[in-house]
Design an enzyme around this catalytic site. Structure first.
Site, PDB file in Angstrom:
ATOM      1  CE  LYS A 199     -34.468 -14.449   8.657  1.00 44.65           C
ATOM      2  NZ  LYS A 199     -33.651 -14.643   9.867  1.00 44.65           N
ATOM      3  CE  LYS A 252     -32.124 -15.995   5.343  1.00 45.22           C
ATOM      4  NZ  LYS A 252     -31.598 -16.245   6.673  1.00 45.22           N
TER       5      LYS A 252
HETATM    6 ZN   LIG Z   1     -33.209 -15.872  14.281  1.00 48.33          ZN
END
Ligand SMILES: [Zn+2]
Length: 329
Positions: A199, A252
């Site tokens: 992420k 992501k």
């Molecule tokens: Zn968070």
């Protein structure tokens, strides 16, 4: 050099083109995010994400019903709470009677195994400082190991209420292992983990922050989310999460990270999810609104690219409209 090669022969008819498509999009590839709010009969538009709403649990049933009709049966749940319920430790994240556990119970009562529920696990929607972990009061540093036990508590609360998958999005080190151990200790060995493994700290999350009201009140997330200039770390994160017990991994955002999805696909045999995030969604919606391009074509192209890069699952806000309007055929 051979001059008798003509690539256009392979594009000459629709039949040939269709037969050579490497990927196709199916409703089962999609995971649809659901933003929950407390109360009843609430359906509040999220202004930065046209077409997306905050839903109270009763209205989320209707939303899920309409997605099921289109063949989408996987949902990623996010909770939101009012400001006065937030505190330094994000207590509402692991309140067993909180918004997410209550929603999971209701949805499982209504739909049973017809739906698969992924529960996002993080502290930021529930902390008054907006960080994904617990900060040191003096230094403001986010304390990794202290945060783990709260994340594990939230994971257990969601799993006990019936979540099929736990999806930790905090980016603390070792959280997959700690969550796996906590679940197993509670006899929840069949609850799976989809880790937000890679992420990145991305500008594309802007609209989402409005959706869950989770902007950090001080500093930023650069000490736990990934630096997008370094792709190798993404591969390491994936390998570590696999070793810690993740059942599936996630990249992501998706569109500016297709190379990462591809590298991750090569590095693991686990299912790979990609999160087509709020900023990517809103750019398409706003571009289409201004007549810059044809929305259906752009959505098809974007989602195809994400799958072609190597994603098995695509978490996207486009699924409902795209399937309804036949954009993916
Ligand atoms: Zn968070």
């Amino acid at each position: 050099m051979k001059h008798n090669v003509r690539m256009r022969r392979l594009r000459s008819t629709k039949s040939i083109r269709d037969s050579l498509a490497e990927v196709s999009l199916k409703p089962s590839n999609f995971i649809s995010p659901i933003f929950l709010v407390e109360g009843v009969k609430k359906k509040e538009p999220i202004t930065s994400m046209p077409g997306i709403y905050h839903l109270s649990v009763d209205n989320s049933i209707n939303e899920i019903d309409s997605l099921l009709e289109l063949g989408v049966d996987k949902f990623l749940l996010f909770g939101t709470v009012s400001e006065d319920r937030k505190d330094t430790q994000g207590t509402e994240a692991y309140n067993k009677r909180g918004i997410v556990p209550t929603a999971i119970e209701t949805l499982k009562d209504s739909f049973g195994d017809k739906i698969t529920i992924f529960a996002d696990v993080c502290l930021c929607p529930y902390t008054n400082h907006g960080h994904c972990g617990i900060p040191d009061i003096q230094t403001g540093q986010i304390l990794n190991d202290k945060s783990l036990k709260y994340l594990a508590k939230a994971a257990v609360a969601y799993a006990l209420s019936g979540a099929d998958w736990i999806a930790p999005s905090d980016m603390m080190d070792h959280r997959v292992r700690v969550i796996r151990e906590a679940l197993d200790k509670e006899g929840l060995s069949s609850t799976a983990i989809l880790s937000y493994s890679a992420k990145f700290m991305s500008g594309y999350y802007g609209p989402f922050r409005e959706a869950v009201d989770s902007s950090p009140r001080f500093g930023d997330r650069s000490t736990y989310q990934m630096d997008y200039r370094d792709g190798r770390q993404a591969v390491r994160e994936i390998i570590l999460d696999e070793q810690e017990g993740a059942d599936a991994v996630m990249v992501k955002p998706a569109l500016a990270y297709l190379d990462i999805i591809h590298r991750v696909r090569q590095a693991t045999l686990l299912p790979v999810a990609a999160y087509n995030v709020s900023g990517e969604y809103s750019m398409v919606k706003l571009g289409a609104k201004h007549g810059i391009f044809d929305e259906g074509k752009i959505v098809f192209e974007n989602l195809t690219a994400i799958k072609r890069a190597g994603a098995d699952w695509i978490i996207t806000y486009h699924a409902k409209e795209a399937l309804k309007k036949g954009w993916l055929e």
